[in-house]
Design a protein around this motif. Structure first.
Motif, PDB file in Angstrom:
ATOM      1  N   GLY A  79      88.501 -16.860 -69.622  1.00 13.68           N
ATOM      2  CA  GLY A  79      87.416 -16.229 -70.383  1.00 13.68           C
ATOM      3  C   GLY A  79      87.792 -15.879 -71.797  1.00 13.68           C
ATOM      4  N   LYS A  80      89.057 -15.521 -72.024  1.00 11.94           N
ATOM      5  CA  LYS A  80      89.358 -15.138 -73.410  1.00 11.94           C
ATOM      6  C   LYS A  80      89.826 -16.349 -74.217  1.00 11.94           C
ATOM      7  N   ALA A  81      89.972 -16.143 -75.527  1.00 10.36           N
ATOM      8  CA  ALA A  81      90.249 -17.243 -76.453  1.00 10.36           C
ATOM      9  C   ALA A  81      91.283 -18.219 -75.889  1.00 10.36           C
TER      10      ALA A  81
ATOM     11  N   ALA B 109      94.964 -12.136 -82.039  1.00 10.33           N
ATOM     12  CA  ALA B 109      94.084 -13.300 -82.260  1.00 10.33           C
ATOM     13  C   ALA B 109      92.852 -13.215 -81.350  1.00 10.33           C
ATOM     14  N   VAL B 110      92.991 -12.585 -80.189  1.00 12.63           N
ATOM     15  CA  VAL B 110      91.851 -12.449 -79.268  1.00 12.63           C
ATOM     16  C   VAL B 110      90.807 -11.502 -79.875  1.00 12.63           C
ATOM     17  N   GLU B 111      91.269 -10.427 -80.490  1.00  9.82           N
ATOM     18  CA  GLU B 111      90.328  -9.505 -81.159  1.00  9.82           C
ATOM     19  C   GLU B 111      89.700 -10.172 -82.389  1.00  9.82           C
TER      20      GLU B 111
ATOM     21  N   THR C 214      96.325  -2.335 -81.717  1.00 13.64           N
ATOM     22  CA  THR C 214      95.734  -3.346 -80.815  1.00 13.64           C
ATOM     23  C   THR C 214      95.128  -2.606 -79.639  1.00 13.64           C
ATOM     24  N   GLY C 215      94.189  -3.248 -78.989  1.00 14.21           N
ATOM     25  CA  GLY C 215      93.594  -2.601 -77.819  1.00 14.21           C
ATOM     26  C   GLY C 215      92.660  -3.552 -77.108  1.00 14.21           C
ATOM     27  N   GLY C 216      91.790  -2.980 -76.269  1.00 12.15           N
ATOM     28  CA  GLY C 216      90.811  -3.786 -75.557  1.00 12.15           C
ATOM     29  C   GLY C 216      89.754  -4.313 -76.527  1.00 12.15           C
ATOM     30  N   VAL C 217      89.022  -5.332 -76.080  1.00 14.56           N
ATOM     31  CA  VAL C 217      87.949  -5.906 -76.902  1.00 14.56           C
ATOM     32  C   VAL C 217      86.646  -5.200 -76.504  1.00 14.56           C
TER      33      VAL C 217
ATOM     34  N   VAL D  97      88.741  -0.164 -73.082  1.00 14.22           N
ATOM     35  CA  VAL D  97      87.542  -0.823 -72.556  1.00 14.22           C
ATOM     36  C   VAL D  97      87.552  -2.255 -73.089  1.00 14.22           C
ATOM     37  N   CYS D  98      87.322  -3.217 -72.199  1.00 12.64           N
ATOM     38  CA  CYS D  98      87.476  -4.609 -72.631  1.00 12.64           C
ATOM     39  C   CYS D  98      86.471  -5.512 -71.943  1.00 12.64           C
ATOM     40  N   VAL D  99      85.915  -6.431 -72.720  1.00 12.29           N
ATOM     41  CA  VAL D  99      84.931  -7.379 -72.164  1.00 12.29           C
ATOM     42  C   VAL D  99      85.615  -8.433 -71.301  1.00 12.29           C
ATOM     43  N   TYR D 100      86.923  -8.575 -71.429  1.00 10.34           N
ATOM     44  CA  TYR D 100      87.654  -9.557 -70.621  1.00 10.34           C
ATOM     45  C   TYR D 100      88.288  -8.873 -69.418  1.00 10.34           C
ATOM     46  N   ALA D 101      88.824  -9.678 -68.528  1.00 12.44           N
ATOM     47  CA  ALA D 101      89.423  -9.112 -67.306  1.00 12.44           C
ATOM     48  C   ALA D 101      90.665  -9.909 -66.936  1.00 12.44           C
ATOM     49  N   CYS D 102      91.665  -9.891 -67.821  1.00  9.96           N
ATOM     50  CA  CYS D 102      92.891 -10.642 -67.543  1.00  9.96           C
ATOM     51  C   CYS D 102      93.551 -10.071 -66.285  1.00  9.96           C
ATOM     52  N   ARG D 103      93.989 -10.947 -65.416  1.00  7.58           N
ATOM     53  CA  ARG D 103      94.467 -10.468 -64.106  1.00  7.58           C
ATOM     54  C   ARG D 103      95.785  -9.717 -64.194  1.00  7.58           C
ATOM     55  N   PHE D 104      96.560  -9.949 -65.242  1.00 12.42           N
ATOM     56  CA  PHE D 104      97.855  -9.270 -65.367  1.00 12.42           C
ATOM     57  C   PHE D 104      97.729  -7.900 -66.031  1.00 12.42           C
ATOM     58  N   CYS D 105      96.513  -7.533 -66.459  1.00  8.48           N
ATOM     59  CA  CYS D 105      96.357  -6.371 -67.341  1.00  8.48           C
ATOM     60  C   CYS D 105      96.077  -5.097 -66.549  1.00  8.48           C
ATOM     61  N   ALA D 106      96.974  -4.116 -66.667  1.00  8.45           N
ATOM     62  CA  ALA D 106      96.786  -2.832 -65.995  1.00  8.45           C
ATOM     63  C   ALA D 106      96.092  -1.829 -66.914  1.00  8.45           C
ATOM     64  N   PHE D 107      95.967  -2.186 -68.151  1.00  8.51           N
ATOM     65  CA  PHE D 107      95.508  -1.294 -69.211  1.00  8.51           C
ATOM     66  C   PHE D 107      93.976  -1.273 -69.275  1.00  8.51           C
ATOM     67  N   ARG D 108      93.365  -2.409 -69.042  1.00  7.66           N
ATOM     68  CA  ARG D 108      91.939  -2.613 -69.268  1.00  7.66           C
ATOM     69  C   ARG D 108      91.061  -1.833 -68.295  1.00  7.66           C
ATOM     70  N   ARG D 109      89.933  -1.304 -68.843  1.00  7.02           N
ATOM     71  CA  ARG D 109      88.877  -0.742 -67.992  1.00  7.02           C
ATOM     72  C   ARG D 109      87.588  -1.487 -68.310  1.00  7.02           C
TER      73      ARG D 109
HETATM   74  S1  SF4 Z   1      91.994  -9.053 -73.505  1.00  8.84           S
HETATM   75 FE1  SF4 Z   1      93.750  -7.661 -73.596  1.00  8.84          FE
HETATM   76  S2  SF4 Z   1      92.958  -5.609 -72.993  1.00  8.84           S
HETATM   77 FE2  SF4 Z   1      91.421  -7.164 -72.417  1.00  8.84          FE
HETATM   78  S3  SF4 Z   1      91.872  -7.567 -70.276  1.00  8.84           S
HETATM   79 FE3  SF4 Z   1      92.964  -9.136 -71.491  1.00  8.84          FE
HETATM   80  S4  SF4 Z   1      95.037  -8.279 -71.874  1.00  8.84           S
HETATM   81 FE4  SF4 Z   1      93.711  -6.586 -71.146  1.00  8.84          FE
END
Ligand code: SF4
Length: 365
Positions: A196-198, A148-150, A115-118, A67-79
């Protein structure tokens, strides 16, 4: 040999002597040097640093949540925040991690990678509690945790500086930082793929602060999507510059973009020869970073072994089937590579396998 070829050869010689190239010179190398010369020079530099050795370690990856507050377009992992199990979201706690560790007896792994989602509800106190619990349960394991993003999120949520945040994490048991979240530094690319992210400056600030506190770190580059060679060269030179001031990076890890199940899936993946060029260039431009890691989970084992001839000296770890970040994006490999198989594959590729700890010291067993 014409004057252009002579110029490229001079650049290669200067790099092998440890000199820093200018941007234009590095760009010419990236785009004009023939593949054979580039790979041979990268291999020469790699051998001058590490001989025939290829490092690996025995590690466990733990991804506390996707689960992540960001939404990187390349990320298949994030919900997204609010997603449930039915949507493929998971959130694991410290108890889950301790159970995972219990299944690995003392001596079976030397490193834990976290490491994981934020997650919006997880801040510095949560991270400290997790680190303290691991430290108490398994003091012998090196804990490499939080990109570093976390760290940026923990610091802003707690109203603390990056340095204060890192110091608290170090006191709780943090040993080193992984290199994730760097993606591509150039703002025009970063905005398109990870808006949106750092920003790059913050990523570099976190790593510089870590180095000041004697916390070693890695650096990554996610390549093969919408960026060009100029963005890759800029990224590598920025890492070289920080390393020249701090010496705190242990390894650089180029990560090839995989196009499964994400917001950039329409993009084709780059061919193997371009991947080899990125590795060779990375080795040459980052001669001041000791190790170039080939992350086999993402490359696939066959390609990873070939990349050891383009400057790579580290195959990362056995990982033990515990990461989903790349398999969810279409990674070729079911992420399991037993130690015996890994050593045999390294030997078959003509190298000497050496198990290392997280600081690249050989492990005596
Ligand atoms: S911050 Fe990490 S987990 Fe969150 S959307 Fe971006 S790459 Fe995915």
């Amino acid at each position: 040999m014409d004057s252009r070829e002579k110029g490229l050869e001079k650049t290669l010689e200067r790099l092998l002597r440890g000199e820093t190239p200018g941007f234009d010179e590095a760009m010419r190398l990236a785009t004009e040097a023939d593949a054979g010369s580039l790979e041979a020079a990268a291999d020469e530099l790699r051998r001058s640093l590490h001989g025939d050795v290829v490092y690996y370690n025995r590690n466990l990856h733990f991804e506390p949540t996707n689960v992540c507050v960001y939404a990187c377009r390349f990320c298949a992992f994030r919900r997204p925040v609010g997603a449930g199990e039915g949507d493929g979201a998971w959130t694991k706690g410290t108890d889950d991690l301790l159970r995972e560790l219990e299944r690995r007896p003392v001596g079976s792994i030397t490193e834990l990678h976290v490491t994981g989602g934020v997650h919006p509800d997880r801040g510095l106190e949560w991270a400290e509690e997790l680190l303290r619990a691991v430290r108490a349960a398994r003091p012998e394991i090196h804990v490499k945790a939080f990109t570093a993003v976390e760290i940026d999120y923990f610091a802003r949520r707690a109203g603390l500086s990056v340095e204060e945040t890192l110091l608290r994490l170090k006191e709780a048991g943090l040993d080193s930082l992984p290199g994730g979240g760097a993606e591509i530094f150039a703002p025009e690319v970063r905005k398109r793929i990870a808006g949106g992210k750092a920003p790059a400056q913050r990523w570099l600030e976190v790593h510089e602060a870590a180095h000041r506190l004697s916390i070693p770190t890695n650096a990554t580059m996610l390549y093969g999507h919408v960026e060009g060679w100029e963005h890759r060269v800029d990224h590598l030179l920025r890492i070289r510059e920080l390393q020249s001031r701090t010496g705190g990076f242990r390894a650089f890890v180029p990560l090839r973009y995989r196009n499964g199940n994400n917001g950039l899936s329409a993009l084709p993946e780059i061919p193997p020869e371009e991947e080899r060029r990125v590795f060779a260039l990375s080795r040459l431009l980052l001669g001041n970073v000791p190790h170039l890691k080939v992350y086999w989970v993402m490359s696939g084992v066959d390609r990873a072994l070939r990349l050891l001839r383009c400057g790579g000296d580290d195959l990362d770890g056995t990982i033990d089937d515990s990461t989903r970040i790349y398999s969810m994006a279409g990674g070729d490999e079911h992420p399991r590579f037993g130690e015996k198989e890994m050593r045999a594959a390294i030997e078959a590729a003509g190298f000497v396998p050496v198990e290392r700890d997280s600081l690249y010291r050989p492990v005596a067993r």
